[in-house]
Scaffold this motif. Sequence first.
Motif, mmCIF file in Angstrom:
data_model
loop_
_atom_site.group_PDB
_atom_site.id
_atom_site.type_symbol
_atom_site.label_atom_id
_atom_site.label_comp_id
_atom_site.label_asym_id
_atom_site.label_seq_id
_atom_site.Cartn_x
_atom_site.Cartn_y
_atom_site.Cartn_z
ATOM 1 N N ARG A 113 13.365 38.656 -15.631
ATOM 2 C CA ARG A 113 12.619 37.766 -15.974
ATOM 3 C C ARG A 113 13.369 36.699 -16.784
ATOM 4 O O ARG A 113 13.874 36.989 -17.618
ATOM 5 C CB ARG A 113 11.166 38.039 -16.304
ATOM 6 N N ASP A 114 12.725 35.410 -16.867
ATOM 7 C CA ASP A 114 13.193 34.150 -17.616
ATOM 8 C C ASP A 114 12.304 34.342 -18.802
ATOM 9 O O ASP A 114 11.147 34.078 -18.541
ATOM 10 C CB ASP A 114 13.089 32.900 -16.743
ATOM 11 N N PHE A 115 12.885 34.402 -19.823
ATOM 12 C CA PHE A 115 12.013 34.444 -21.184
ATOM 13 C C PHE A 115 11.354 33.143 -21.287
ATOM 14 O O PHE A 115 10.068 33.346 -21.784
ATOM 15 C CB PHE A 115 13.007 34.638 -22.272
ATOM 16 N N SER A 116 11.925 32.090 -21.060
ATOM 17 C CA SER A 116 11.185 30.742 -21.078
ATOM 18 C C SER A 116 9.885 30.639 -20.184
ATOM 19 O O SER A 116 8.903 29.734 -20.509
ATOM 20 C CB SER A 116 12.121 29.589 -20.774
ATOM 21 N N GLU A 117 9.559 31.615 -19.403
ATOM 22 C CA GLU A 117 8.278 31.432 -18.446
ATOM 23 C C GLU A 117 7.384 32.432 -18.807
ATOM 24 O O GLU A 117 6.512 32.686 -18.369
ATOM 25 C CB GLU A 117 8.838 31.590 -16.946
ATOM 26 N N MET A 118 7.716 33.380 -19.852
ATOM 27 C CA MET A 118 6.784 34.347 -20.392
ATOM 28 C C MET A 118 5.716 33.920 -21.205
ATOM 29 O O MET A 118 6.188 33.340 -22.093
ATOM 30 C CB MET A 118 7.522 35.609 -20.969
ATOM 31 N N PRO A 119 4.342 34.430 -20.985
ATOM 32 C CA PRO A 119 3.377 34.116 -21.735
ATOM 33 C C PRO A 119 3.659 34.531 -23.253
ATOM 34 O O PRO A 119 4.158 35.630 -23.492
ATOM 35 C CB PRO A 119 2.277 34.611 -21.383
ATOM 36 N N GLY A 120 3.401 33.545 -24.042
ATOM 37 C CA GLY A 120 3.517 34.060 -25.616
ATOM 38 C C GLY A 120 4.708 33.706 -26.355
ATOM 39 O O GLY A 120 4.694 33.642 -27.420
ATOM 40 N N ILE A 121 5.674 33.559 -25.481
ATOM 41 C CA ILE A 121 7.163 33.403 -26.101
ATOM 42 C C ILE A 121 7.382 32.133 -26.408
ATOM 43 O O ILE A 121 7.318 31.360 -25.502
ATOM 44 C CB ILE A 121 8.240 34.073 -25.111
ATOM 45 N N ASN A 122 7.821 31.722 -27.583
ATOM 46 C CA ASN A 122 8.093 30.664 -28.087
ATOM 47 C C ASN A 122 9.354 30.304 -28.470
ATOM 48 O O ASN A 122 9.689 30.833 -29.695
ATOM 49 C CB ASN A 122 7.148 30.104 -29.415
ATOM 50 N N LEU A 123 10.429 30.090 -27.954
ATOM 51 C CA LEU A 123 11.849 30.005 -28.008
ATOM 52 C C LEU A 123 12.297 29.068 -29.053
ATOM 53 O O LEU A 123 13.337 28.997 -29.282
ATOM 54 C CB LEU A 123 12.700 29.950 -26.511
ATOM 55 N N ASP A 124 11.232 27.979 -29.413
ATOM 56 C CA ASP A 124 11.703 27.196 -30.483
ATOM 57 C C ASP A 124 11.554 27.737 -31.775
ATOM 58 O O ASP A 124 11.676 27.043 -32.726
ATOM 59 C CB ASP A 124 10.566 25.891 -30.079
ATOM 60 N N ALA A 125 10.666 28.854 -31.757
ATOM 61 C CA ALA A 125 10.565 29.293 -33.185
ATOM 62 C C ALA A 125 11.889 29.899 -33.789
ATOM 63 O O ALA A 125 12.890 30.089 -32.935
ATOM 64 C CB ALA A 125 9.493 30.637 -33.026
ATOM 65 N N ASP A 126 11.959 29.730 -34.859
ATOM 66 C CA ASP A 126 13.233 30.119 -35.658
ATOM 67 C C ASP A 126 13.809 31.655 -35.737
ATOM 68 O O ASP A 126 14.793 31.892 -35.939
ATOM 69 C CB ASP A 126 13.380 29.512 -37.246
ATOM 70 N N TYR A 127 12.787 32.425 -35.319
ATOM 71 C CA TYR A 127 12.969 33.858 -35.265
ATOM 72 C C TYR A 127 13.634 34.140 -33.952
ATOM 73 O O TYR A 127 14.112 35.284 -33.767
ATOM 74 C CB TYR A 127 11.789 34.839 -35.660
ATOM 75 N N TRP A 128 13.687 33.245 -32.717
ATOM 76 C CA TRP A 128 14.388 33.282 -31.647
ATOM 77 C C TRP A 128 15.562 32.373 -31.844
ATOM 78 O O TRP A 128 15.776 31.523 -32.321
ATOM 79 C CB TRP A 128 13.628 32.711 -30.447
ATOM 80 N N ASN A 129 16.728 33.021 -31.414
ATOM 81 C CA ASN A 129 18.174 32.523 -31.326
ATOM 82 C C ASN A 129 18.328 31.464 -30.169
ATOM 83 O O ASN A 129 18.862 32.078 -29.201
ATOM 84 C CB ASN A 129 19.147 33.186 -31.671
ATOM 85 N N ARG A 130 17.616 30.303 -30.126
ATOM 86 C CA ARG A 130 17.624 29.432 -28.839
ATOM 87 C C ARG A 130 19.102 29.193 -28.656
ATOM 88 O O ARG A 130 19.567 29.087 -27.375
ATOM 89 C CB ARG A 130 16.993 28.174 -29.032
ATOM 90 N N ASP A 131 19.795 28.664 -29.580
ATOM 91 C CA ASP A 131 21.297 28.323 -29.523
ATOM 92 C C ASP A 131 22.275 29.529 -28.828
ATOM 93 O O ASP A 131 22.820 29.400 -27.710
ATOM 94 C CB ASP A 131 22.158 27.961 -30.701
ATOM 95 N N PHE A 132 21.959 30.679 -29.347
ATOM 96 C CA PHE A 132 22.563 31.796 -28.672
ATOM 97 C C PHE A 132 22.229 32.185 -27.167
ATOM 98 O O PHE A 132 23.236 32.363 -26.396
ATOM 99 C CB PHE A 132 22.239 33.142 -29.523
ATOM 100 N N MET A 133 20.953 31.934 -26.968
ATOM 101 C CA MET A 133 20.566 31.990 -25.693
ATOM 102 C C MET A 133 20.851 31.097 -24.667
ATOM 103 O O MET A 133 21.248 31.429 -23.549
ATOM 104 C CB MET A 133 18.960 32.132 -25.724
ATOM 105 N N ASP A 134 21.108 29.819 -25.115
ATOM 106 C CA ASP A 134 21.659 28.742 -24.463
ATOM 107 C C ASP A 134 23.093 29.059 -23.881
ATOM 108 O O ASP A 134 23.354 28.727 -22.754
ATOM 109 C CB ASP A 134 21.549 27.439 -25.166
#
Length: 484
Positions: free
Chosen positions: A148-169
């Motif tokens: 699954r794509d994390f960005s489409e999952m309910p509740g997950i906020n990839l803009d929050a600083d505890y997610w490493n968005r740059d890494f995932m990019d």
Amino acid sequence: MKFCRFLSLVLAIASVLTVFVACDVNVRVDVNENQDTSTDDEAVPSTVEKNDYGSEFYLSILDDVNPPKYYWVEESENDAMSEAVYARQEKVRKYLGVDIYGVGIGLNHDNYIEPFKTAVKNKDGSVDTLLTHVSTGVCSLLSESYLRDFSEMPGINLDADYWNRDFMDSISIADKYYLGFSDFNILYTNVIAFNKDMMDQYADHLEKSVYKLVEDKEWTLDQMIGLAQLVAIDRTGDGKTDDDTFGITGNQWVPWIGFLHASNMNLVEMDESGAYKVAVMNEKYKEKMSMLVDKLKSLSSSNYAYFQYRTTAAPLVPLTSGRALMQLSATYDLVGYLDSDVTFGVLPYPMWDTAQADVGYRSLQWGGYLCIPNYLGNEEMVGETLEVLSFYSEPVMITFYEKMLGKQVADVPEDRAMLDIVWKSVCTDFGQTFTDECGTLYLLPYVTWPGDEGKELVSYVKGLENSSNKKIKKFIAIVTKNAQ
């Protein structure tokens, strides 16, 4: 992306939140005004409301690079680490009504994917999230549409600083985030451990402490090599005896790979046309890569370094022997140094040069990624559980630091600061993650080993480039088509 790495006290007085910040570290405040925060009178994720799912969440953990005890425990074992992990599970249970269950799935990283596929095909609910190997098996999960794509999952906020968005990019495909990385992934990042007492003996040779060099973004590959050269003592003239002292030791295998990334280069990256291709010998990197290989060849054959080639065994001259100034290590190796007489410190891998200061340090991680299966019995529960686990992982991380260092972080502020830098600069690249298709993972160990074992850089890369680029193109096309 900034990462929050220090505990904060958040007081709710009327409708105003006042945040107290220590050590100049930005503290997470991510609160939904409409939520009931009375559970523990503390901040909660902004995208997740309090619930009572009355459900279980099953986390499959590949033991190979993700020791399960740092991610899940059945019960508190009266030590700080298990108590922190268990407390996180209790927060999830209390806030969402979800019980976490961790399942270790073995140490063979070549065989862990098929059981996951079977579980997804059977829709048996035995896996809600998979914690993978760092470089093996992930390609087939993507090309066969198991994730699954994390960005489409309910509740997950990839803009929050505890997610490493740059890494995932950096490892996203077709704007899809199939591999997740957050504060929950705390374990296996490359570092340099050093003997503090031995370092003090050479303080006069440095304009400032090594900690200050790092802080001022002056900790470079040449600085590291220069320090190593100061320490070498060949007492008998034969180069490598039980009495000799070395500037740097370790294994010329997985830890060695980190120098390429620390020097702000990638194995594979996107070109101007938007296609992922082998990058290490393109016009952007060619000269720098050749220079890096020359420096590391000289290092590996010098009398002031002692590296073992293509092994994961304990170094023959470990830091704990008292005969090495520095050792290439992983974060979770540090705990093994605590029973020795050596007082050790921690440093990130060095930058290529000070011109890299605008990019900063890059610390290669060697732990697994979070993966969500494409079949879920309750996707809201899974997404929200992953969000809450990540949100509440900061205390677990601090406790992990303390376990590795053997002290409260307040007692070793310099080393805590170094681990913060390492974590904030954690990186990967497309070539490492998808090495099953890219085929360039172990480049540096192969081309920098001295003597007959070493391979010539240009011919080695050219031997891989065409076939790897074709495989990468095919792989991307399949994943992109599946995503449509």
